[in-house]
Design a protein around this motif. Structure first.
Motif, mmCIF file in Angstrom:
data_model
loop_
_atom_site.group_PDB
_atom_site.id
_atom_site.type_symbol
_atom_site.label_atom_id
_atom_site.label_comp_id
_atom_site.label_asym_id
_atom_site.label_seq_id
_atom_site.Cartn_x
_atom_site.Cartn_y
_atom_site.Cartn_z
ATOM 1 N N LYS A 33 1.840 -1.294 -12.656
ATOM 2 C CA LYS A 33 1.527 -3.095 -13.181
ATOM 3 C C LYS A 33 0.673 -3.717 -11.863
ATOM 4 O O LYS A 33 0.207 -4.920 -12.557
ATOM 5 C CB LYS A 33 3.290 -3.676 -12.100
ATOM 6 C CG LYS A 33 4.651 -3.064 -13.357
ATOM 7 C CD LYS A 33 5.595 -3.577 -11.976
ATOM 8 C CE LYS A 33 7.075 -2.776 -13.687
ATOM 9 N NZ LYS A 33 8.458 -3.684 -12.753
ATOM 10 N N LEU A 34 0.499 -3.481 -10.714
ATOM 11 C CA LEU A 34 -1.016 -4.252 -10.566
ATOM 12 C C LEU A 34 -1.912 -4.423 -11.306
ATOM 13 O O LEU A 34 -2.634 -4.977 -11.971
ATOM 14 C CB LEU A 34 -1.555 -3.239 -8.997
ATOM 15 C CG LEU A 34 -2.561 -3.711 -8.092
ATOM 16 C CD1 LEU A 34 -2.257 -6.059 -8.431
ATOM 17 C CD2 LEU A 34 -2.671 -3.987 -7.572
ATOM 18 N N ALA A 47 1.376 -9.587 -7.728
ATOM 19 C CA ALA A 47 1.792 -8.199 -7.931
ATOM 20 C C ALA A 47 1.147 -6.858 -6.972
ATOM 21 O O ALA A 47 1.796 -6.307 -6.755
ATOM 22 C CB ALA A 47 0.912 -7.497 -9.680
#
Length: 173
Positions: free
Chosen positions: A114-115, A65
């Protein structure tokens, strides 16, 4: 059952792993069940291994990610640098203006979230892994108190700690 093929040097290894059940009571699993100390001692190294595998997977997903975000950020900065320069009559944008344009980009925000989620998941698994290592060390110390004859065949058969034990021969004669 999950199968992973890993390459170490010029050799390939096929590793097979049993997965956890879909629902897992972590607090219960990380407590020492003194009424079934033998079962705990026998099965807990498998649990530590499973958490180690989950941690490796979570770290891989977080790293992936992060890489995806960095690549997207670099490409977006290049595109925005050109767009902002065209708007300013060919004058290059400031670093701050470029960074602000990237951060306000909706796709960047989604990838950044998302990370953050992947890092949070990794941190949860990391915490559980180290708690399971701590329990395993305590069980190792408790195992020193077990004497021959303390373990009966029936004590080490069945499902303990989400690990199915099938006895094929006596462990201690």
């Amino acid at each position: 059952m999950e199968i992973k093929i890993i390459q170490i040097g010029n050799k390939s290894f096929k590793l097979m792993f049993e997965d956890f059940d879909e629902e897992l009571d972590i607090d219960s699993l990380l407590k020492i069940d003194y009424s079934n100390l033998i079962g705990e001692i026998i099965t807990f190294p498998v649990i530590v291994n499973r958490f180690g595998i989950l941690l490796a997977e979570a770290e891989s997903q977080a790293a992936e990610a992060k890489l995806n975000l960095e690549v997207f950020e670099a490409k977006t900065k290049e595109r925005l640098r050109i767009e902002l320069a065209e708007r300013n009559g060919g004058k290059s944008p400031t670093v701050e203006a470029l960074n602000n344009a990237v951060v306000s980009n909706k796709a960047y925000q989604v990838m950044r979230k998302k990370l953050i989620e992947a890092q949070k998941t990794r941190d949860y698994i990391n915490s559980i892994f180290w708690a399971s290592k701590d329990k395993s060390e305590k069980l190792n110390k408790l195992s020193l108190t077990i004497q021959q004859g303390d373990i009966t065949d029936k004590m080490i058969e069945g499902k303990i700690n989400n690990v199915l034990i099938k006895q094929t021969k006596k462990l201690i004669d």
